[in-house]
Design a protein around this motif. Structure first.
Motif, PDB file in Angstrom:
ATOM      1  N   VAL A   1      34.142 101.609  28.841  1.00 24.34           N
ATOM      2  CA  VAL A   1      35.113 102.695  28.698  1.00 24.34           C
ATOM      3  C   VAL A   1      35.363 102.877  27.213  1.00 24.34           C
ATOM      4  CG1 VAL A   1      37.468 103.446  29.191  1.00 24.34           C
ATOM      5  CG2 VAL A   1      36.199 102.125  30.896  1.00 24.34           C
ATOM      6  N   PHE A   2      35.278 104.114  26.747  1.00 25.34           N
ATOM      7  CA  PHE A   2      35.428 104.420  25.327  1.00 25.34           C
ATOM      8  C   PHE A   2      36.337 105.628  25.195  1.00 25.34           C
ATOM      9  CE2 PHE A   2      33.836 106.625  21.453  1.00 25.34           C
ATOM     10  CZ  PHE A   2      34.094 105.631  20.536  1.00 25.34           C
ATOM     11  N   GLU A   3      37.376 105.489  24.405  1.00 24.47           N
ATOM     12  CA  GLU A   3      38.274 106.609  24.155  1.00 24.47           C
ATOM     13  C   GLU A   3      38.145 107.014  22.698  1.00 24.47           C
ATOM     14  OE1 GLU A   3      41.648 105.684  27.547  1.00 24.47           O
ATOM     15  OE2 GLU A   3      42.181 105.353  25.452  1.00 24.47           O
ATOM     16  N   ILE A   4      38.045 108.326  22.482  1.00 27.66           N
ATOM     17  CA  ILE A   4      37.927 108.843  21.120  1.00 27.66           C
ATOM     18  C   ILE A   4      38.912 109.993  20.950  1.00 27.66           C
ATOM     19  CG2 ILE A   4      35.992 110.365  21.753  1.00 27.66           C
ATOM     20  CD1 ILE A   4      34.908 109.821  18.838  1.00 27.66           C
ATOM     21  N   GLU A   5      39.640 109.942  19.848  1.00 32.80           N
ATOM     22  CA  GLU A   5      40.551 111.020  19.489  1.00 32.80           C
ATOM     23  C   GLU A   5      39.839 111.877  18.450  1.00 32.80           C
ATOM     24  OE1 GLU A   5      45.133 111.483  17.996  1.00 32.80           O
ATOM     25  OE2 GLU A   5      43.823 110.165  16.841  1.00 32.80           O
TER      26      GLU A   5
ATOM     27  N   HIS B   1      40.090 111.698  24.284  1.00 27.82           N
ATOM     28  CA  HIS B   1      39.120 111.911  25.352  1.00 27.82           C
ATOM     29  C   HIS B   1      38.708 110.542  25.890  1.00 27.82           C
ATOM     30  CE1 HIS B   1      38.639 116.043  23.862  1.00 27.82           C
ATOM     31  NE2 HIS B   1      38.681 115.489  22.661  1.00 27.82           N
ATOM     32  N   ARG B   2      38.762 110.362  27.200  1.00 26.75           N
ATOM     33  CA  ARG B   2      38.356 109.101  27.836  1.00 26.75           C
ATOM     34  C   ARG B   2      36.943 109.288  28.382  1.00 26.75           C
ATOM     35  NH1 ARG B   2      41.235 104.646  29.973  1.00 26.75           N
ATOM     36  NH2 ARG B   2      40.112 103.576  31.625  1.00 26.75           N
ATOM     37  N   LEU B   3      36.016 108.469  27.919  1.00 26.23           N
ATOM     38  CA  LEU B   3      34.614 108.579  28.285  1.00 26.23           C
ATOM     39  C   LEU B   3      34.139 107.299  28.954  1.00 26.23           C
ATOM     40  CD1 LEU B   3      33.432 110.061  24.875  1.00 26.23           C
ATOM     41  CD2 LEU B   3      33.975 111.342  26.931  1.00 26.23           C
TER      42      LEU B   3
ATOM     43  N   GLY C   1      27.445 107.387  30.519  1.00 26.58           N
ATOM     44  CA  GLY C   1      26.793 108.664  30.783  1.00 26.58           C
ATOM     45  C   GLY C   1      27.452 109.854  30.116  1.00 26.58           C
ATOM     46  N   ASP C   2      28.695 109.684  29.648  1.00 29.10           N
ATOM     47  CA  ASP C   2      29.398 110.771  28.955  1.00 29.10           C
ATOM     48  C   ASP C   2      28.949 110.841  27.496  1.00 29.10           C
ATOM     49  OD1 ASP C   2      30.855 111.277  31.278  1.00 29.10           O
ATOM     50  OD2 ASP C   2      32.577 110.082  30.629  1.00 29.10           O
ATOM     51  N   SER C   3      29.150 112.004  26.879  1.00 30.77           N
ATOM     52  CA  SER C   3      28.780 112.159  25.469  1.00 30.77           C
ATOM     53  C   SER C   3      29.782 113.070  24.776  1.00 30.77           C
ATOM     54  CB  SER C   3      27.363 112.727  25.347  1.00 30.77           C
ATOM     55  OG  SER C   3      27.244 113.948  26.036  1.00 30.77           O
ATOM     56  N   PHE C   4      29.691 113.126  23.452  1.00 28.87           N
ATOM     57  CA  PHE C   4      30.620 113.919  22.639  1.00 28.87           C
ATOM     58  C   PHE C   4      29.923 114.389  21.372  1.00 28.87           C
ATOM     59  CE2 PHE C   4      31.054 109.509  21.402  1.00 28.87           C
ATOM     60  CZ  PHE C   4      31.007 109.557  20.016  1.00 28.87           C
ATOM     61  N   ARG C   5      30.534 115.385  20.713  1.00 25.65           N
ATOM     62  CA  ARG C   5      30.053 115.855  19.411  1.00 25.65           C
ATOM     63  C   ARG C   5      31.216 116.504  18.682  1.00 25.65           C
ATOM     64  NH1 ARG C   5      25.881 120.596  19.226  1.00 25.65           N
ATOM     65  NH2 ARG C   5      27.777 121.809  19.231  1.00 25.65           N
TER      66      ARG C   5
ATOM     67  N   TRP D   1      39.037 105.812  17.419  1.00 25.62           N
ATOM     68  CA  TRP D   1      38.527 105.368  18.705  1.00 25.62           C
ATOM     69  C   TRP D   1      39.247 104.106  19.173  1.00 25.62           C
ATOM     70  CZ3 TRP D   1      37.117 100.500  17.836  1.00 25.62           C
ATOM     71  CH2 TRP D   1      36.641 100.156  16.565  1.00 25.62           C
ATOM     72  N   ARG D   2      39.050 103.791  20.463  1.00 26.36           N
ATOM     73  CA  ARG D   2      39.549 102.529  21.009  1.00 26.36           C
ATOM     74  C   ARG D   2      38.774 102.219  22.287  1.00 26.36           C
ATOM     75  NH1 ARG D   2      45.231 105.348  22.170  1.00 26.36           N
ATOM     76  NH2 ARG D   2      44.691 106.487  24.064  1.00 26.36           N
ATOM     77  N   ASN D   3      38.744 100.936  22.590  1.00 27.11           N
ATOM     78  CA  ASN D   3      38.171 100.479  23.848  1.00 27.11           C
ATOM     79  C   ASN D   3      39.308  99.883  24.667  1.00 27.11           C
ATOM     80  OD1 ASN D   3      36.997  99.232  26.012  1.00 27.11           O
ATOM     81  ND2 ASN D   3      35.553  98.010  24.822  1.00 27.11           N
ATOM     82  N   PRO D   4      39.851 100.647  25.622  1.00 34.18           N
ATOM     83  CA  PRO D   4      40.962 100.155  26.419  1.00 34.18           C
ATOM     84  C   PRO D   4      40.517  99.239  27.564  1.00 34.18           C
ATOM     85  CG  PRO D   4      40.374 102.324  27.176  1.00 34.18           C
ATOM     86  CD  PRO D   4      39.476 102.012  25.991  1.00 34.18           C
ATOM     87  N   GLY D   5      39.218  99.094  27.731  1.00 32.88           N
ATOM     88  CA  GLY D   5      38.693  98.325  28.859  1.00 32.88           C
ATOM     89  C   GLY D   5      38.715  96.823  28.624  1.00 32.88           C
ATOM     90  N   THR D   6      38.220  96.101  29.607  1.00 33.11           N
ATOM     91  CA  THR D   6      38.152  94.637  29.544  1.00 33.11           C
ATOM     92  C   THR D   6      36.751  94.151  29.210  1.00 33.11           C
ATOM     93  OG1 THR D   6      37.766  94.542  31.928  1.00 33.11           O
ATOM     94  CG2 THR D   6      40.064  94.355  31.167  1.00 33.11           C
ATOM     95  N   GLU D   7      35.810  95.082  29.093  1.00 31.53           N
ATOM     96  CA  GLU D   7      34.418  94.778  28.760  1.00 31.53           C
ATOM     97  C   GLU D   7      34.040  95.541  27.491  1.00 31.53           C
ATOM     98  OE1 GLU D   7      32.434  92.695  30.555  1.00 31.53           O
ATOM     99  OE2 GLU D   7      34.170  92.284  31.838  1.00 31.53           O
ATOM    100  N   PRO D   8      33.020  95.085  26.776  1.00 30.97           N
ATOM    101  CA  PRO D   8      32.560  95.847  25.608  1.00 30.97           C
ATOM    102  C   PRO D   8      32.105  97.247  26.018  1.00 30.97           C
ATOM    103  CG  PRO D   8      31.559  93.669  25.644  1.00 30.97           C
ATOM    104  CD  PRO D   8      32.261  93.850  26.961  1.00 30.97           C
ATOM    105  N   ALA D   9      32.276  98.200  25.115  1.00 31.43           N
ATOM    106  CA  ALA D   9      31.758  99.554  25.302  1.00 31.43           C
ATOM    107  C   ALA D   9      30.610  99.739  24.319  1.00 31.43           C
ATOM    108  CB  ALA D   9      32.851 100.593  25.037  1.00 31.43           C
ATOM    109  N   VAL D  10      29.500 100.263  24.794  1.00 31.59           N
ATOM    110  CA  VAL D  10      28.338 100.495  23.940  1.00 31.59           C
ATOM    111  C   VAL D  10      28.126 102.003  23.817  1.00 31.59           C
ATOM    112  CG1 VAL D  10      25.850 100.167  23.664  1.00 31.59           C
ATOM    113  CG2 VAL D  10      27.269  98.300  24.582  1.00 31.59           C
ATOM    114  N   VAL D  11      28.050 102.470  22.566  1.00 36.57           N
ATOM    115  CA  VAL D  11      27.875 103.894  22.289  1.00 36.57           C
ATOM    116  C   VAL D  11      26.713 104.055  21.310  1.00 36.57           C
ATOM    117  CG1 VAL D  11      28.957 105.981  21.337  1.00 36.57           C
ATOM    118  CG2 VAL D  11      30.349 104.321  22.603  1.00 36.57           C
TER     119      VAL D  11
END
Length: 180
Positions: A134-138, A144-146, A149-153, A161-171
């Motif tokens: 889970v990756f959140e980007i302002e 935006h909570r991603l 499979g989600d993407s941004f530009r 950004w922040r990772n609110p999850g309990t596992e690493p987020a890979v982007v």
């Protein structure tokens, strides 16, 4: 190649050879020779370049290729250049062969709970693809909570950004022009 990376970083930041030389306390000729691969900077010089460009010194290492025909074209999984440490909550690897092109591609792994607290504004166009987690980007004040499979530009907008999850987020992150 170290020389090309230094030249690409200087150009990406809009600096002249004279400005770099002045900031490093070196001659324009020496900086030019480093950029052309005619002089090899010392470790202290590489630390100074890293500080000047605000990049980790590790960026300047790891240029080895097993097959010379792959230099500047292919980056093998075991030979990526690491750009951070787990202590910061963000570990990045340069997926691009070098910084000489019009963009760079980076694999970013955000530790659970990691965040960039203050917005960052760069004169770049950036895009990303969330591989896992889970990756959140302002972007420009909007969160935006991603998920996988989600993407941004975005282009030239403040972001954090922040990772609110309990596992690493890979982007997988693409930045133009290269900033590392």
């Amino acid at each position: 190649m170290l020389a090309g990376d230094i030249r690409a970083l200087r150009k990406a930041r809009g600096l002249t050879l004279s400005e770099i030389a002045l900031k490093l306390g070196r001659s324009v000729g020496w900086v030019s020779q480093v950029e052309r691969g005619l002089s090899m900077p010392s470790l202290a010089d590489m630390r100074a370049f890293a500080a000047l460009f605000d990049v980790p010194i590790s960026l300047f290492f790891g240029h080895d290729v097993e097959d010379e025909r792959e230099r500047g074209v292919v980056v093998r999984a075991g030979r990526r250049r690491a750009l951070g440490t787990s202590e910061t909550g963000l570990v990045e690897e340069l997926l691009s062969p070098d910084l000489g092109g019009s963009f760079e591609m980076v694999r970013s792994e955000f530790a659970a709970g990691a965040e960039l607290a203050a917005p960052n504004l760069r004169q770049t166009e950036e895009a990303g693809y969330v591989v896992s987690g889970v990756f959140e980007i302002e972007i420009d004040g909007i969160w935006h909570r991603l998920t996988a499979g989600d993407s941004f530009r975005f282009e030239k907008k403040p972001h954090r950004w922040r990772n609110p999850g309990t596992e690493p987020a890979v982007v997988i992150w693409v930045v133009s022009p290269p900033v590392y």
